[in-house]
Design a protein around this motif. Structure first.
Motif, PDB file in Angstrom:
ATOM      1  N   GLU A  50      -2.969   1.110   6.221  1.00 46.22           N
ATOM      2  CA  GLU A  50      -3.923   0.014   6.405  1.00 46.22           C
ATOM      3  C   GLU A  50      -4.841  -0.222   5.215  1.00 46.22           C
ATOM      4  O   GLU A  50      -5.395  -1.314   5.061  1.00 46.22           O
ATOM      5  CB  GLU A  50      -4.781   0.277   7.654  1.00 46.22           C
ATOM      6  CG  GLU A  50      -3.999   0.287   8.965  1.00 46.22           C
ATOM      7  CD  GLU A  50      -3.443   1.646   9.354  1.00 46.22           C
ATOM      8  OE1 GLU A  50      -3.040   1.817  10.519  1.00 46.22           O
ATOM      9  OE2 GLU A  50      -3.413   2.540   8.472  1.00 46.22           O
ATOM     10  N   HIS A  51      -5.032   0.795   4.369  1.00 42.84           N
ATOM     11  CA  HIS A  51      -5.995   0.687   3.277  1.00 42.84           C
ATOM     12  C   HIS A  51      -5.306   0.900   1.934  1.00 42.84           C
ATOM     13  O   HIS A  51      -4.240   1.534   1.854  1.00 42.84           O
ATOM     14  CB  HIS A  51      -7.103   1.728   3.444  1.00 42.84           C
ATOM     15  CG  HIS A  51      -7.784   1.692   4.780  1.00 42.84           C
ATOM     16  ND1 HIS A  51      -8.850   0.872   5.060  1.00 42.84           N
ATOM     17  CD2 HIS A  51      -7.526   2.381   5.935  1.00 42.84           C
ATOM     18  CE1 HIS A  51      -9.231   1.056   6.318  1.00 42.84           C
ATOM     19  NE2 HIS A  51      -8.448   1.973   6.862  1.00 42.84           N
ATOM     20  N   VAL A  52      -5.925   0.404   0.894  1.00 45.41           N
ATOM     21  CA  VAL A  52      -5.422   0.658  -0.454  1.00 45.41           C
ATOM     22  C   VAL A  52      -5.547   2.151  -0.738  1.00 45.41           C
ATOM     23  O   VAL A  52      -6.634   2.729  -0.566  1.00 45.41           O
ATOM     24  CB  VAL A  52      -6.213  -0.151  -1.499  1.00 45.41           C
ATOM     25  CG1 VAL A  52      -5.771   0.216  -2.918  1.00 45.41           C
ATOM     26  CG2 VAL A  52      -6.045  -1.649  -1.250  1.00 45.41           C
TER      27      VAL A  52
ATOM     28  N   THR B 218      -8.863   4.710  -1.566  1.00 38.56           N
ATOM     29  CA  THR B 218     -10.138   4.098  -1.196  1.00 38.56           C
ATOM     30  C   THR B 218     -10.678   4.569   0.138  1.00 38.56           C
ATOM     31  O   THR B 218     -11.821   4.251   0.482  1.00 38.56           O
ATOM     32  CB  THR B 218      -9.990   2.561  -1.135  1.00 38.56           C
ATOM     33  OG1 THR B 218      -9.103   2.202  -0.049  1.00 38.56           O
ATOM     34  CG2 THR B 218      -9.450   2.009  -2.444  1.00 38.56           C
ATOM     35  N   HIS B 219      -9.877   5.305   0.907  1.00 44.41           N
ATOM     36  CA  HIS B 219     -10.269   5.622   2.283  1.00 44.41           C
ATOM     37  C   HIS B 219      -9.810   7.038   2.617  1.00 44.41           C
ATOM     38  O   HIS B 219      -8.626   7.342   2.556  1.00 44.41           O
ATOM     39  CB  HIS B 219      -9.624   4.608   3.250  1.00 44.41           C
ATOM     40  CG  HIS B 219      -9.993   4.795   4.680  1.00 44.41           C
ATOM     41  ND1 HIS B 219     -11.231   4.463   5.187  1.00 44.41           N
ATOM     42  CD2 HIS B 219      -9.279   5.285   5.738  1.00 44.41           C
ATOM     43  CE1 HIS B 219     -11.264   4.725   6.480  1.00 44.41           C
ATOM     44  NE2 HIS B 219     -10.098   5.239   6.843  1.00 44.41           N
TER      45      HIS B 219
ATOM     46  N   ASP C 118      -5.048   4.986   8.429  1.00 45.58           N
ATOM     47  CA  ASP C 118      -6.268   4.907   9.214  1.00 45.58           C
ATOM     48  C   ASP C 118      -6.455   6.125  10.106  1.00 45.58           C
ATOM     49  O   ASP C 118      -7.547   6.359  10.612  1.00 45.58           O
ATOM     50  CB  ASP C 118      -6.240   3.636  10.073  1.00 45.58           C
ATOM     51  CG  ASP C 118      -7.630   3.083  10.335  1.00 45.58           C
ATOM     52  OD1 ASP C 118      -8.465   3.120   9.416  1.00 45.58           O
ATOM     53  OD2 ASP C 118      -7.881   2.626  11.470  1.00 45.58           O
TER      54      ASP C 118
ATOM     55  N   ASN D  44       0.829  -1.213   0.000  1.00 40.12           N
ATOM     56  CA  ASN D  44       0.000   0.000   0.000  1.00 40.12           C
ATOM     57  C   ASN D  44       0.860   1.258   0.000  1.00 40.12           C
ATOM     58  O   ASN D  44       0.530   2.246  -0.673  1.00 40.12           O
ATOM     59  CB  ASN D  44      -0.929   0.009   1.209  1.00 40.12           C
ATOM     60  CG  ASN D  44      -2.072  -0.975   1.074  1.00 40.12           C
ATOM     61  OD1 ASN D  44      -2.363  -1.462  -0.020  1.00 40.12           O
ATOM     62  ND2 ASN D  44      -2.721  -1.291   2.191  1.00 40.12           N
TER      63      ASN D  44
ATOM     64  N   GLY E 193      -4.432   6.079   2.462  1.00 43.57           N
ATOM     65  CA  GLY E 193      -4.602   4.726   2.967  1.00 43.57           C
ATOM     66  C   GLY E 193      -4.353   4.602   4.454  1.00 43.57           C
ATOM     67  O   GLY E 193      -4.568   3.537   5.028  1.00 43.57           O
TER      68      GLY E 193
END
Length: 481
Positions: free
Chosen positions: A149-151, A154-155, A124, A107, A122
């Protein structure tokens, strides 16, 4: 209408399709809702139709922008992309080969400049605390060491560390600090002078905060964006960049009545009513209204930023007409008077107390406290008081007017540099001194209430802020030779 000189042109509201009554109603709403504004400037069709500063704040003073700085950083990336110094799809890790962990998370490897811009890294949570806690001052390494933590893309997480990385990337790509890079491209064409920007321990401008400029400079910046990057007939920033940066690039909520849930662009927030803005903590605003050809610049010291926007949407948006209104000299005079009378006045309770003869000049040793103040003393004169705060690095002196603002400088907020302040004192009770200090280039104001006990042998000090939580009381004991 584009502006034609380094100072924005002035007009009256009615000539630009706004009733003076609408601005008066906005000012009344701000007062009734007890929202602490420091300045405002409203533009319509490129003309300043209303402007005001709540004294002691003033037109020439810069004001800390906090996260409104992010929109300026975004603009620098727009310039750099147009000049081919970088692309939005460049991998973040490609600029920091020595700071990347040996086993980079997929990531992290996938994170691009575009993801930094849209707050879609990405992560958190915001990485800012990790940067500031880094003992060696290598903020880039701290950012790149944080879990992703995220692609990316996307977040959404509001992440001031991401904006710092934009500044660090720009400095690597251009060989200049963020402010030096922006100076010939943005600041000088718009006539923005005296801008300052805080830096990290390694000399990179913080990017996500730390810029200070005057209210009219904020308004100019908004007008540039409203004009799709054109200034005095010259395309400074590309129209395509303006459109992309201010459009929704990532979801940040479910809409509704919150202006923090309408989508996020490249360091710009989408707003209700088809508007967008840059904003900063405690109410620093650059609001652009494309459909109404208007800009609203505001500086503040409030925690209720939604309340400020609600007042603007309620009172300023609906009355904007497509053509000039009939002149109303009476209303214009009323508005001008209201704007001239704006002020945050010092508390005026008892101007003098018999306690001054007892406690004046005494020094008090303070218990351990969050401010790291070691001692305090107050000396009284006919029209002022001299407050001396002892710290490990020496004594800090502050002059407070008796029921009036006294101008001065202080290093209590920042030991490294003097800050412009005004201060005043009054006596709410015979044995309680109230000292109000405003740092007039920032959102911050502080009230210190010192209660003298046991015939002046002991004190209890409570510090209150207009925007921060109340601190525990500090006790002190008279120092005896």
């Amino acid at each position: 209408m584009e502006r034609t000189s380094l100072r924005l042109p002035r007009s009256v509201p009615e000539a630009q399709g706004i009733s003076s009554a609408a601005v008066i109603d906005f000012l009344k709403a701000i007062q009734e809702r007890e929202l602490e504004l420091h300045s405002l400037m409203l533009l319509r069709h490129g003309q300043v139709v209303a402007e005001g500063w709540w004294a002691p704040y003033a037109p020439h003073l810069p004001h800390m922008l906090f996260s409104l700085s992010k929109s300026f950083t975004s603009s620098a990336i727009g310039f750099a992309a147009a000049e081919g110094k970088l692309t939005l799809d460049d991998a973040v890790v490609s600029y920091f080969p020595e700071e990347v962990p040996e086993e980079a998370d997929p990531n992290l490897a996938a994170m691009t400049i575009r993801h930094l811009l849209m707050m879609g890294t990405g992560h958190d949570k915001d990485t800012l605390s990790l940067l500031q806690q880094r003992e060696d001052g290598n903020w880039a390494k701290a950012f790149l060491s944080a879990p992703v933590e995220h692609v990316p893309g996307t977040h959404f997480v509001y992440n001031s560390g991401a904006t710092y990385m934009l500044s660090a990337i720009l400095q690597k790509a251009s060989g200049q600090t963020l402010l030096d890079y922006l100076r010939p491209r943005l600041l000088e064409p718009l006539g923005i002078e005296g801008a300052t920007w805080e830096s990290c321990p390694r000399g990179v401008h913080t990017g996500g905060w730390g810029l200070s400029v005057a209210t009219e400079d904020i308004a100019k910046f908004g007008q540039l964006y409203l004009q799709k990057g054109v200034w005095n007939g010259k395309q400074l920033l590309s129209e395509a960049w303006i459109e992309e940066a201010t459009s929704k690039q990532i979801a940040n909520g479910d809409g509704g009545e919150s202006d923090w849930a309408q989508g996020y662009g490249y360091q710009f927030w989408r707003c209700r009513h088809g508007l967008y803005r840059g904003d900063g903590a405690f109410g620093q605003f650059c609001i652009v209204m494309p459909e109404r050809d208007a800009v609203l610049a505001i500086t503040s010291g409030t925690n209720d930023m939604q309340g400020v926007m609600n007042a603007a949407w309620e009172h300023l948006l609906p009355p904007m007409a497509s053509s000039p209104l009939a002149p109303d000299l009476e209303l214009q005079a009323e508005l001008n008077a209201a704007l001239q009378e704006l002020a945050l006045r010092p508390p005026g309770l008892r101007p003098i107390s018999p306690a001054e003869a007892v406690v004046g000049g005494k020094a008090y040793q303070l218990e351990d406290n969050a401010y790291q103040w070691e001692s305090v003393s107050v000396s009284f004169e006919a029209d002022k008081a001299i407050v001396a705060i002892g710290k490990a690095n020496g004594e800090h002196r502050l002059t407070a007017g008796r029921g009036e603002w006294a101008e001065g400088a202080s290093r209590l907020l920042n030991d490294a540099a003097d800050a412009c302040v005004v201060a005043s004192f009054t006596w709410p009770e015979e044995n309680t001194l109230e000292l109000t200090t405003r740092y007039i280039e920032t959102p911050f104001a502080f009230t210190s209430r010192i209660r003298f006990e046991d015939e002046g042998e002991r004190i209890e000090m409570i510090n209150l802020s207009n925007v921060m939580p109340e601190q525990p009381a500090i006790r002190g004991l008279e120092t005896r030779e």
